[in-house]
Design an enzyme around this catalytic site. Sequence first.
Site, mmCIF file in Angstrom:
data_model
loop_
_atom_site.group_PDB
_atom_site.id
_atom_site.type_symbol
_atom_site.label_atom_id
_atom_site.label_comp_id
_atom_site.label_asym_id
_atom_site.label_seq_id
_atom_site.Cartn_x
_atom_site.Cartn_y
_atom_site.Cartn_z
ATOM 1 C CG ASP A 225 -31.036 112.610 108.628
ATOM 2 O OD1 ASP A 225 -30.042 112.837 109.368
ATOM 3 O OD2 ASP A 225 -31.129 113.093 107.482
HETATM 4 C C1 BGC Z 1 -27.968 114.608 107.473
HETATM 5 C C2 BGC Z 1 -27.455 113.186 107.545
HETATM 6 C C3 BGC Z 1 -26.331 113.097 108.535
HETATM 7 C C4 BGC Z 1 -26.826 113.589 109.891
HETATM 8 C C5 BGC Z 1 -25.770 113.566 110.972
HETATM 9 C C6 BGC Z 1 -28.307 115.139 108.851
HETATM 10 O O1 BGC Z 1 -28.646 116.486 108.819
HETATM 11 O O2 BGC Z 1 -29.090 114.675 106.646
HETATM 12 O O3 BGC Z 1 -27.034 112.746 106.284
HETATM 13 O O4 BGC Z 1 -25.828 111.791 108.613
HETATM 14 O O5 BGC Z 1 -27.265 114.936 109.759
HETATM 15 O O6 BGC Z 1 -24.812 114.536 110.746
#
Ligand code: BGC
Length: 812
Positions: A225
């Site tokens: 993530d």
């Molecule tokens: C989220 C993810 C996301 C990533 C990129 C994170 O804060 O938890 O689900 O894919 O950001 O935007």
Amino acid sequence: MRASHAHLDHLLAALTLDDKVRLVQGADFWTTAPIPSIGLRAMTLSDGPAGVRGPRWDERLPSLNLPSGSALGASWDEELAERYGVASAVEARRKGVDIVLGPTINLHRSPLGGRHFECLSEDPELSGRIGAAYVRGLQANGVAATPKHYVANDSETDRFTVDVRVDERALRELYLAPFERAVQAGAWGMMSAYNAVNSVTMTESDLLESPLNDEWGFDGVVISDWTAVRSLAAVPAAQDLAMPGPHTSWSELGSAVRDGSVDEADLDRKVLRILLLAERVGALGDREPMPQAEFDGVAFAREASAAGSVLLANDGMLPLDVATIRSVAVIGEPARSPRTQGGGSATVIPEQVVSPLDALRMAMPDADVRFALGAEVSHTMAELPLTQLTNPITGEPGVRISFADSGGDELFADDRRSSSLVWFGGDAPLARSATLTVSTIFTPAADGEIELGFASSNHAAMSIDGSIVIAGRPAVEGMDLGAAFLQPPVLSADVTVERGVPIELSIVFSIDGGDGLPLDALSVAVGTVPKRGDADALIERAARLAAESDVAVVVVGTSTEVESEGYDRSDLDLPGTQDDLVRAVVAANPRTVVVVNAGAPVLLPWADHAAAVIVSYFGGQEFGPALADILVGAVEPGGRLPTTWPRALHDVPVVEVVPVDGTLTYDEGIHVGYRAWLRAETAPAFPFGHGLGYTDWSWTSIDRDGDDLVVGLVNSGRRRGKHVVQVYAERADSAVERPVRWLIGFAVVTAEASEGVTCRVAIDPRRLAHWDDGWRLEQGAFTLRVGGSVDHLPLSLSWESTPEGERNNRDA
Ligand code: BGC
């Protein structure tokens, strides 16, 4: 890895240590590093999962906005979920995206979870099968899926740091189970979560190796993530790619390999996986790209929204008898400005949204369809309407943006068509800029005082006609950094304006990076904060309109303030005076249908009094037309609740989402969702699996045929319909603690009026097994119960489980 990939070993051997180090870290916010010498191009990743935003957050590059994950879960329809994946793949290919960051298959552990809308359900079987179908649809079209967030990222409070304590059995039977199904579906990617599980942050967790790789045979890439990789300790763990780049916690990886503190074999393993992924998505070598699927995304969005809408109650009012209805009162803020998607990283920018109000006007051209607001739902800043903005440079509708360095020299300028602007990656030189100036000429639509301002986590100064009216840095309070970024706080001032008299607006935002957000991310907006009206007067006006109309349609819902990524909910109430509104409208006109536009359960204290209640979730860009289709009976609402809907918050068995001293303990173990409700012997407002159609069904037979359960049912109503056959297991005299009953299979059936159908549901013995340091199948009989919800199970059968050994002998 599962198979041998000797040709990839050759490529690996051709790479320098620096190449390899570059490859396992993002090149920028959304891409991986290209290595032209081996024929490897950059791969592009993108958020979804309810549509694909692409690497730019830009209103000029719109995306198909599909219904939310909770609506997809509500369809219970794997075939539809597979097409949802195809729709996403088509969007991904159109936008040059190789890897979609979805589906989100964490569980609805508690209805208070703020990101509930993005996840599919409270049940691992339902989430697992729908998620796997999404993966298949996406990857069959050459685009990688990245099921997320592995694992136990089921609420938002302190999500970057929370340590989730969960026992092995609950992990295996509940939280890991959907990921296992996604791997069985062949997922090429997997996203590791921010949180820790049992004291180890997920990007460093052994769970990435076991069960993911060694037991399940995952051979794809574990993508972190965004910013979840915290240190080089994630290298020996099976964490493959650190995102976003270029500055990650692995910047010292090269020297760590050189000085022997990190084993190069660990790095090589990651590189091989990334090369395999590249090959799979067509980013390696000169393979012809896969042919692009033909797909009508807008028509699909409409179909999927209706398929995921759940009719909770209907006294016969629906479908509307269009021929006899002369007037319709359409009431509620979401009827005019619906929430088509949840807020946060999942946001896409749809090209067009048709509101329920407009859609109903189109669907009922002979009726007088009138609107009343009834209640205010959202009090966040609304962006300025494009039709009232003139770009001072081009004279076209929109705003001029200009990034400048600390000397005031312009580095980058652009003409945009929105006053709400997000750079999440992209081409603006954020790292080199000191300021962003947004300029526009705003022409007010009415006389009077408006509250005008800006939203930002950065310092800014807003001037009107050359004089500064507000300056400061809006306070970020108790929110997670991501939320502060995606929904920045507001500073505003009262400004008196005259209709048609333009004012020159200029807002200078400082870019100081001081808010701790990842580089290359900036989010600002200019807009108005709605003034609170007289709540009683709004309700009175709406009730009067309802009383004067043949029927009323009230649309209620949540706002971004209460339901979005980055924070959990503190209660399950509809915001503002919406409950009072519904009560008043229902009292004024008994022929009232209430439509709930929320991504997750809300309390419906008036539900017993409304003639009909529909849950539409966040229905995507075609929510309005799909709702109109349902109301006039062109289609049936096809959904069944993927999550229990409570009557009161104090009835909800699992409500702890706030960590104590950094720890969130899943005390309830395996008793989540309807399992917990059954154990507590509390009746919810609407049980898991519940949902009505426009026809009736009778359940006629249940038989065993080998490992299949064969269920007979008859469409006893007067029109074609869909039903979801749900199979639950019970084990009354189990030697281990069990849920009262649990879902082990389901199937969608359709039948014409008066038609009888049989459906087969394969019973995998694994669904009857429990985890006790390995999967164990108790000998003897289970009771299988079949019906239309966890609470309505007219058929049952005793099912002798076939031990694994015997099955293998028989198959041989
Ligand atoms: C989220 C993810 C996301 C990533 C990129 C994170 O804060 O938890 O689900 O894919 O950001 O935007």
